[in-house]
Each structure stands twice: as structure tokens, then as C-alpha cells.
Scaffold this motif. Structure first.
Motif, PDB file in Angstrom:
ATOM      1  N   SER A  35       0.815  -1.213   0.000  1.00 30.63           N
ATOM      2  CA  SER A  35       0.000   0.000   0.000  1.00 30.63           C
ATOM      3  C   SER A  35       0.847   1.262   0.000  1.00 30.63           C
ATOM      4  CB  SER A  35      -0.871   0.036   1.262  1.00 30.63           C
ATOM      5  OG  SER A  35      -1.577  -1.153   1.429  1.00 30.63           O
ATOM      6  N   ARG A  36       0.234   2.318  -0.470  1.00 22.21           N
ATOM      7  CA  ARG A  36       0.858   3.642  -0.371  1.00 22.21           C
ATOM      8  C   ARG A  36       0.594   4.249   1.002  1.00 22.21           C
ATOM      9  NH1 ARG A  36       3.031   5.447  -4.870  1.00 22.21           N
ATOM     10  NH2 ARG A  36       2.438   4.508  -6.833  1.00 22.21           N
ATOM     11  N   TRP A  37      -0.424   3.741   1.699  1.00 19.65           N
ATOM     12  CA  TRP A  37      -0.770   4.264   3.021  1.00 19.65           C
ATOM     13  C   TRP A  37      -1.496   3.193   3.812  1.00 19.65           C
ATOM     14  CZ3 TRP A  37      -5.191   5.234   5.901  1.00 19.65           C
ATOM     15  CH2 TRP A  37      -5.030   6.068   6.988  1.00 19.65           C
ATOM     16  N   ARG A  59       5.709   2.153   3.400  1.00 16.07           N
ATOM     17  CA  ARG A  59       4.661   3.012   3.966  1.00 16.07           C
ATOM     18  C   ARG A  59       3.788   2.264   4.970  1.00 16.07           C
ATOM     19  NH1 ARG A  59       3.793   6.897  -0.330  1.00 16.07           N
ATOM     20  NH2 ARG A  59       5.894   7.449  -0.973  1.00 16.07           N
ATOM     21  N   VAL A  60       3.972   0.967   5.068  1.00 15.24           N
ATOM     22  CA  VAL A  60       3.222   0.155   6.026  1.00 15.24           C
ATOM     23  C   VAL A  60       3.976   0.211   7.348  1.00 15.24           C
ATOM     24  CG1 VAL A  60       2.462  -2.204   6.575  1.00 15.24           C
ATOM     25  CG2 VAL A  60       2.299  -1.349   4.226  1.00 15.24           C
ATOM     26  N   PRO A  61       3.308   0.608   8.441  1.00 14.65           N
ATOM     27  CA  PRO A  61       4.014   0.724   9.719  1.00 14.65           C
ATOM     28  C   PRO A  61       4.776  -0.532  10.151  1.00 14.65           C
ATOM     29  CG  PRO A  61       1.912   1.823   9.869  1.00 14.65           C
ATOM     30  CD  PRO A  61       1.936   1.116   8.539  1.00 14.65           C
ATOM     31  N   LEU A  62       4.343  -1.707   9.742  1.00 17.46           N
ATOM     32  CA  LEU A  62       5.064  -2.929  10.101  1.00 17.46           C
ATOM     33  C   LEU A  62       6.353  -3.123   9.314  1.00 17.46           C
ATOM     34  CD1 LEU A  62       2.279  -5.613  10.592  1.00 17.46           C
ATOM     35  CD2 LEU A  62       3.714  -4.556  12.313  1.00 17.46           C
ATOM     36  N   ALA A  63       6.645  -2.244   8.362  1.00 15.93           N
ATOM     37  CA  ALA A  63       7.855  -2.380   7.548  1.00 15.93           C
ATOM     38  C   ALA A  63       9.110  -2.414   8.424  1.00 15.93           C
ATOM     39  CB  ALA A  63       7.942  -1.255   6.523  1.00 15.93           C
ATOM     40  N   GLU A  64       9.125  -1.630   9.464  1.00 12.07           N
ATOM     41  CA  GLU A  64      10.279  -1.607  10.367  1.00 12.07           C
ATOM     42  C   GLU A  64      10.484  -2.977  11.014  1.00 12.07           C
ATOM     43  OE1 GLU A  64      11.573   0.619  14.465  1.00 12.07           O
ATOM     44  OE2 GLU A  64      10.508   1.812  12.971  1.00 12.07           O
ATOM     45  N   LEU A  65       9.409  -3.591  11.488  1.00 11.76           N
ATOM     46  CA  LEU A  65       9.495  -4.918  12.090  1.00 11.76           C
ATOM     47  C   LEU A  65       9.943  -5.945  11.052  1.00 11.76           C
ATOM     48  CD1 LEU A  65       7.357  -6.638  14.641  1.00 11.76           C
ATOM     49  CD2 LEU A  65       7.365  -7.687  12.394  1.00 11.76           C
ATOM     50  N   VAL A  66       9.372  -5.874   9.842  1.00 12.63           N
ATOM     51  CA  VAL A  66       9.719  -6.821   8.771  1.00 12.63           C
ATOM     52  C   VAL A  66      11.205  -6.726   8.442  1.00 12.63           C
ATOM     53  CG1 VAL A  66       9.343  -7.394   6.333  1.00 12.63           C
ATOM     54  CG2 VAL A  66       7.386  -6.895   7.817  1.00 12.63           C
TER      55      VAL A  66
END
Length: 135
Positions: A35-37, A59-66
Motif C-alpha cells: 500500500s501507499r498508506w 509506507r506500512v508501519p510494520l515495515a520496520e518490524l519486517v
């Protein structure tokens, strides 16, 4: 390497809920949320909790965890970046997918444990009461 370990097959199966949704996620090799948001990324969190690695946009908040736990892949939300990342994923063997899925499962259980979430919320509320952000 010989034969590619994965075959590019995308299935759009429409809305799923309850056990039918869980079964569909468990049958997937990878779940996309490019997603873009996004507010949080529940679909990605569900997939990771079930041991399925994810491809998420930055842009997905879980990107940092991933990224931190190497439980999937992170890309920009544009077509070129997504296509390049899919090409990279197609070169990965199933053992690596399984390892990323397991790391995702472990990370979600650790990061979103009810006690840990409650501790974070209490720290945020205490910071608001004190007049400064907890971060």
C-alpha cells in the motif's frame, strides 16, 4: 541453480473471513501489502502471526518490524520497486521462505504480546500526563 524454487502465481480470491481467511493465508507462500498508506497493516500482522512471510511497502508501519527481523521484504510502493522485489523473492528457496515466516511468527508474538502492549500504552499515557512524548 537449475529450476527456480518458486513459480510466480498470484491469486485474487476475494473477501475471506474467519477460518476461511486463516486457511487462505496459511496456504500462501507470501502475503503482499504494498500500500501507499496504511494505519497499521493488520493483513501483514495476521500473515506473520501464521508464519507466512510478507512483502510490504515502506509506507506500512510494520515495515520496520519486517526489516529488523528479516521476516519478509520491504519495497517502495511503486510498480518498479515491487517488480524488482518480486524478482528477488522468486530466486529464494522454500527453506528461506519458511525461515522468514518463522522469524515473523516469533517477532509478532514477542512484539504484540498483551503485557508488552500494555506496558507501552502505560508509558505513553504517563508521558502525556507528564507533558512530554514517551519516545
Amino acid at each position: 541453480h537449475g529450476e527456480l524454487p518458486l513459480v510466480a502465481k498470484v491469486e485474487f480470491c476475494g473477501p475471506k473471513v474467519g477460518p476461511e481467511k486463516t486457511a487462505a493465508i496459511q496456504q500462501a507462500d507470501l502475503v503482499f501489502l504494498t500500500s501507499r498508506w496504511e494505519v497499521f497493516g493488520y493483513a501483514a500482522a495476521e500473515a506473520l502471526s501464521l508464519g507466512v512471510p510478507v512483502l510490504v511497502s515502506d509506507r506500512v508501519p510494520l515495515a520496520e518490524l519486517v526489516g529488523a527481523h528479516e521476516c519478509g521484504w520491504v519495497c517502495a510502493p511503486g510498480a518498479e520497486s515491487i517488480a524488482a522485489t518480486i524478482s528477488e523473492i522468486l530466486m529464494v528457496d522454500r527453506a528461506e521462505l519458511a525461515a522468514r515466516g518463522q522469524r515473523g511468527h516469533d517477532a509478532v508474538l514477542r512484539e504484540f504480546d498483551a503485557d508488552r502492549v500494555a506496558e507501552k500504552l502505560l508509558a505513553e499515557y504517563a508521558a502525556v500526563i507528564a507533558g512530554s512524548p514517551a519516545r
